[in-house]
Design a protein around this motif. Structure first.
Motif, PDB file in Angstrom:
ATOM      1  N   LEU A  26       0.802  -1.069  -0.418  1.00  9.48           N
ATOM      2  CA  LEU A  26      -0.028   0.169   0.198  1.00  9.48           C
ATOM      3  C   LEU A  26       0.370   1.459  -0.025  1.00  9.48           C
ATOM      4  O   LEU A  26       0.322   2.148  -0.313  1.00  9.48           O
ATOM      5  N   VAL A  27       2.013   1.621   0.788  1.00 10.44           N
ATOM      6  CA  VAL A  27       2.751   2.562   0.843  1.00 10.44           C
ATOM      7  C   VAL A  27       3.151   2.341  -0.893  1.00 10.44           C
ATOM      8  O   VAL A  27       3.083   3.439  -1.325  1.00 10.44           O
ATOM      9  N   VAL A  28       3.957   1.815  -1.064  1.00  8.79           N
ATOM     10  CA  VAL A  28       5.006   1.829  -2.780  1.00  8.79           C
ATOM     11  C   VAL A  28       3.295   2.170  -3.928  1.00  8.79           C
ATOM     12  O   VAL A  28       3.776   3.051  -4.475  1.00  8.79           O
ATOM     13  N   GLN A  29       2.626   1.871  -3.494  1.00 14.04           N
ATOM     14  CA  GLN A  29       1.528   2.290  -4.229  1.00 14.04           C
ATOM     15  C   GLN A  29       0.999   3.346  -4.212  1.00 14.04           C
ATOM     16  O   GLN A  29       0.364   3.901  -5.333  1.00 14.04           O
ATOM     17  N   HIS A  30       0.757   3.846  -3.274  1.00 14.03           N
ATOM     18  CA  HIS A  30      -0.947   4.803  -3.532  1.00 14.03           C
ATOM     19  C   HIS A  30       0.180   5.856  -1.669  1.00 14.03           C
ATOM     20  O   HIS A  30      -0.562   6.596  -1.532  1.00 14.03           O
ATOM     21  N   GLY A  31       0.894   5.829  -1.217  1.00 13.24           N
ATOM     22  CA  GLY A  31       1.673   6.630   0.019  1.00 13.24           C
ATOM     23  C   GLY A  31       1.128   5.520   1.307  1.00 13.24           C
ATOM     24  O   GLY A  31       0.624   4.615   1.132  1.00 13.24           O
ATOM     25  N   VAL A  32       1.803   6.515   2.060  1.00 13.44           N
ATOM     26  CA  VAL A  32       1.457   6.434   3.284  1.00 13.44           C
ATOM     27  C   VAL A  32       0.296   6.658   3.825  1.00 13.44           C
ATOM     28  O   VAL A  32       0.070   6.042   4.430  1.00 13.44           O
ATOM     29  N   ARG A  33      -0.123   7.208   3.574  1.00 13.03           N
ATOM     30  CA  ARG A  33      -1.463   8.288   3.806  1.00 13.03           C
ATOM     31  C   ARG A  33      -3.011   7.129   3.140  1.00 13.03           C
ATOM     32  O   ARG A  33      -3.861   7.581   4.146  1.00 13.03           O
ATOM     33  N   SER A  34      -2.755   6.210   2.376  1.00 12.08           N
ATOM     34  CA  SER A  34      -3.443   4.789   1.798  1.00 12.08           C
ATOM     35  C   SER A  34      -3.700   4.290   3.102  1.00 12.08           C
ATOM     36  O   SER A  34      -4.165   3.618   3.103  1.00 12.08           O
ATOM     37  N   LEU A  35      -2.261   3.904   4.233  1.00 10.53           N
ATOM     38  CA  LEU A  35      -2.499   2.973   4.599  1.00 10.53           C
ATOM     39  C   LEU A  35      -3.703   3.282   5.919  1.00 10.53           C
ATOM     40  O   LEU A  35      -3.602   3.839   7.286  1.00 10.53           O
ATOM     41  N   THR A  36      -4.903   1.822   6.004  1.00 12.69           N
ATOM     42  CA  THR A  36      -5.388   1.838   7.871  1.00 12.69           C
ATOM     43  C   THR A  36      -5.290   0.362   8.125  1.00 12.69           C
ATOM     44  O   THR A  36      -5.339  -0.057   7.086  1.00 12.69           O
ATOM     45  N   LEU A  37      -5.805   0.221   9.032  1.00  5.79           N
ATOM     46  CA  LEU A  37      -5.964  -0.738   9.016  1.00  5.79           C
ATOM     47  C   LEU A  37      -6.722  -1.889   8.560  1.00  5.79           C
ATOM     48  O   LEU A  37      -6.470  -3.091   8.028  1.00  5.79           O
ATOM     49  N   ALA A  38      -8.080  -1.067   7.842  1.00  3.79           N
ATOM     50  CA  ALA A  38      -8.906  -1.821   7.333  1.00  3.79           C
ATOM     51  C   ALA A  38      -8.082  -2.246   5.833  1.00  3.79           C
ATOM     52  O   ALA A  38      -8.611  -2.944   5.379  1.00  3.79           O
ATOM     53  N   ARG A  39      -7.587  -1.387   5.385  1.00  2.00           N
ATOM     54  CA  ARG A  39      -7.027  -1.352   3.876  1.00  2.00           C
ATOM     55  C   ARG A  39      -6.101  -2.650   4.025  1.00  2.00           C
ATOM     56  O   ARG A  39      -5.480  -3.462   3.045  1.00  2.00           O
ATOM     57  N   VAL A  40      -5.274  -2.698   4.932  1.00  2.00           N
ATOM     58  CA  VAL A  40      -4.379  -3.615   5.269  1.00  2.00           C
ATOM     59  C   VAL A  40      -4.787  -5.031   5.363  1.00  2.00           C
ATOM     60  O   VAL A  40      -4.384  -6.230   4.985  1.00  2.00           O
ATOM     61  N   GLY A  41      -5.713  -5.038   6.246  1.00  2.00           N
ATOM     62  CA  GLY A  41      -5.897  -6.214   6.045  1.00  2.00           C
ATOM     63  C   GLY A  41      -7.333  -6.624   5.278  1.00  2.00           C
ATOM     64  O   GLY A  41      -6.815  -7.946   5.095  1.00  2.00           O
ATOM     65  N   GLU A  42      -7.513  -6.472   4.398  1.00  2.00           N
ATOM     66  CA  GLU A  42      -8.625  -6.138   3.468  1.00  2.00           C
ATOM     67  C   GLU A  42      -7.240  -6.479   2.322  1.00  2.00           C
ATOM     68  O   GLU A  42      -7.452  -7.809   2.065  1.00  2.00           O
ATOM     69  N   ARG A  43      -6.610  -6.084   2.089  1.00  2.00           N
ATOM     70  CA  ARG A  43      -5.173  -5.940   1.391  1.00  2.00           C
ATOM     71  C   ARG A  43      -4.477  -7.862   1.853  1.00  2.00           C
ATOM     72  O   ARG A  43      -4.149  -8.325   0.863  1.00  2.00           O
ATOM     73  N   ALA A  44      -4.258  -8.134   2.655  1.00  2.00           N
ATOM     74  CA  ALA A  44      -3.855  -9.479   3.163  1.00  2.00           C
ATOM     75  C   ALA A  44      -4.579 -10.844   3.249  1.00  2.00           C
ATOM     76  O   ALA A  44      -4.301 -11.626   3.729  1.00  2.00           O
ATOM     77  N   GLY A  45      -5.949 -10.346   3.148  1.00  2.00           N
ATOM     78  CA  GLY A  45      -6.836 -11.210   3.064  1.00  2.00           C
ATOM     79  C   GLY A  45      -7.828 -11.641   4.878  1.00  2.00           C
ATOM     80  O   GLY A  45      -8.214 -12.565   4.865  1.00  2.00           O
ATOM     81  N   TYR A  46      -7.130 -10.867   5.898  1.00  2.72           N
ATOM     82  CA  TYR A  46      -8.074 -10.908   7.291  1.00  2.72           C
ATOM     83  C   TYR A  46      -8.449  -9.731   7.412  1.00  2.72           C
ATOM     84  O   TYR A  46      -8.521  -9.235   6.397  1.00  2.72           O
ATOM     85  N   SER A  47      -9.513  -9.672   8.671  1.00  2.00           N
ATOM     86  CA  SER A  47     -10.316  -8.768   8.944  1.00  2.00           C
ATOM     87  C   SER A  47      -9.655  -7.518   9.774  1.00  2.00           C
ATOM     88  O   SER A  47      -8.342  -7.613  10.301  1.00  2.00           O
ATOM     89  N   ALA A 107       9.877   0.165   0.424  1.00  2.63           N
ATOM     90  CA  ALA A 107       8.774   1.223   1.428  1.00  2.63           C
ATOM     91  C   ALA A 107       9.486   1.655   2.416  1.00  2.63           C
ATOM     92  O   ALA A 107       8.847   2.706   3.082  1.00  2.63           O
ATOM     93  N   PHE A 108      10.671   1.234   2.855  1.00  4.97           N
ATOM     94  CA  PHE A 108      11.336   1.672   4.073  1.00  4.97           C
ATOM     95  C   PHE A 108      11.154   2.950   3.452  1.00  4.97           C
ATOM     96  O   PHE A 108      11.644   4.227   3.979  1.00  4.97           O
ATOM     97  N   LEU A 109      12.445   3.591   1.759  1.00  3.76           N
ATOM     98  CA  LEU A 109      12.996   4.717   1.959  1.00  3.76           C
ATOM     99  C   LEU A 109      11.576   5.510   1.235  1.00  3.76           C
ATOM    100  O   LEU A 109      11.833   6.837   1.999  1.00  3.76           O
ATOM    101  N   LEU A 110      10.061   5.187   0.825  1.00  7.63           N
ATOM    102  CA  LEU A 110       9.427   6.230   1.114  1.00  7.63           C
ATOM    103  C   LEU A 110       8.990   6.577   2.224  1.00  7.63           C
ATOM    104  O   LEU A 110       8.387   8.138   1.822  1.00  7.63           O
ATOM    105  N   LEU A 111       9.103   5.859   2.730  1.00 10.91           N
ATOM    106  CA  LEU A 111       8.288   6.506   4.748  1.00 10.91           C
ATOM    107  C   LEU A 111       9.107   7.458   5.046  1.00 10.91           C
ATOM    108  O   LEU A 111       8.842   7.877   5.479  1.00 10.91           O
ATOM    109  N   TRP A 112      10.835   6.708   5.027  1.00 16.91           N
ATOM    110  CA  TRP A 112      11.773   8.077   5.361  1.00 16.91           C
ATOM    111  C   TRP A 112      11.462   9.531   4.727  1.00 16.91           C
ATOM    112  O   TRP A 112      11.910   9.867   5.482  1.00 16.91           O
ATOM    113  N   ALA A 113      11.302   9.465   3.320  1.00 16.10           N
ATOM    114  CA  ALA A 113      11.200  10.139   2.587  1.00 16.10           C
ATOM    115  C   ALA A 113      10.363  11.143   2.950  1.00 16.10           C
ATOM    116  O   ALA A 113      10.098  12.858   3.563  1.00 16.10           O
TER     117      ALA A 113
END
Length: 200
Positions: A26-47, A107-113
Motif C-alpha cells: 500500500l505504501v509503495v502503490q499509494h503512499g503512507v496516507r493510504s495506510l489504514t488498518l482496514a485496507r491492510v487487512g483487506e489487502r492481506a485477506g484478513y479482517s 517502502a522504507f525509503l518512501l516512508l523515510w522521505a
C-alpha cells in the motif's frame, strides 16, 4: 502442548508477515496516507480485527513496518567487529542491496522521505536514522582506536555524511532507476570512503 504452541506461533508469524507485506504494498502503490488498518487487512485477506489484534493502532503498524523494512538490509555484519572493514562492508552491502531493491526496502525509503512532513513518521525515522548513525560512529571510533582510521576523522560527521549519501542514492534510484548504476556506485563510494578514512 509444545507442538500446539509452535503451530499457533507459526500462524501468528505468518499472519504478521502477510500484514506487513500488505502494508508495504500500500505504501509503495499509494503512499503512507493510504495506510489504514482496514485496507491492510483487506489487502492481506484478513479482517481489520486481526490487524488490530497484531498491532493495536496504525502508529504501531507503521513502527513495526519501519523496523521490518530495515531488518537484514545488509546481511553478514553481525559477526564482524566494529572498525573500518565493517564500515566499508556496510556501505558496499547497502549499495549492492539497492541494486536488487525489493518491496520492503522500497517502502522504507518512501516512508523515510515522507517522515520529513508527516508528524506520525518523524519520531520513528529519527530513531531509525540515529541507530544507523550510532552503528557508523562505532565503526569509525573503533577504526581510530585500531589505528586503521585517521585520528582526525570525526565520527559524528562521518556518520551523518554516510547516511545522507546512502539514503540519497536510494531516493535517486526510486525516482529514476535508469540513471543509477548501483554496481558501479558500490565500488566508487566504498573506495571514496576507504581513501577518506584510512590512516596513512
Amino acid at each position: 502442548m509444545v507442538t500446539t504452541h509452535r503451530t499457533q506461533q507459526e500462524r501468528r508469524d505468518r499472519a504478521e508477515a502477510a500484514l506487513l507485506n500488505a502494508a508495504a504494498e500500500l505504501v509503495v502503490q499509494h503512499g503512507v496516507r493510504s495506510l489504514t488498518l482496514a485496507r491492510v487487512g483487506e489487502r492481506a485477506g484478513y479482517s481489520r480485527g486481526i490487524v488490530t489484534h497484531h498491532f493495536g493502532s496504525k502508529q504501531a503498524l507503521i513502527e513495526r513496518l519501519a523496523r521490518a523494512t530495515q531488518t537484514g538490509f545488509v546481511p553478514g555484519l553481525d559477526d564482524l567487529p566494529p572498525g573500518l572493514d565493517r564500515l566499508l562492508r556496510l556501505i558496499n552491502g547497502y549499495l549492492d542491496a539497492l541494486g536488487d531493491i525489493g518491496l520492503m526496502h522500497r517502502a522504507f525509503l518512501l516512508l523515510w522521505a515522507e517522515a520529513a512532513t508527516a508528524s506520525e513518521l518523524a519520531p520513528i525515522f529519527r530513531e531509525r536514522d540515529e541507530a544507523f548513525r550510532r552503528d557508523l560512529r562505532s565503526d569509525v571510533a573503533a577504526g581510530i582506536a585500531d589505528g586503521d582510521v585517521r585520528p582526525d576523522a570525526e565520527p559524528d560527521g562521518v556518520a551523518v555524511a554516510i547516511v545522507g549519501q546512502l539514503r540519497g542514492i536510494g531516493m535517486q534510484l526510486l525516482l529514476d532507476p535508469h540513471t543509477v548504476d548501483t554496481a558501479r556506485l558500490s565500488h566508487t563510494v566504498t573506495d571514496q570512503w576507504r581513501r577518506a578514512l584510512r590512516a596513512s
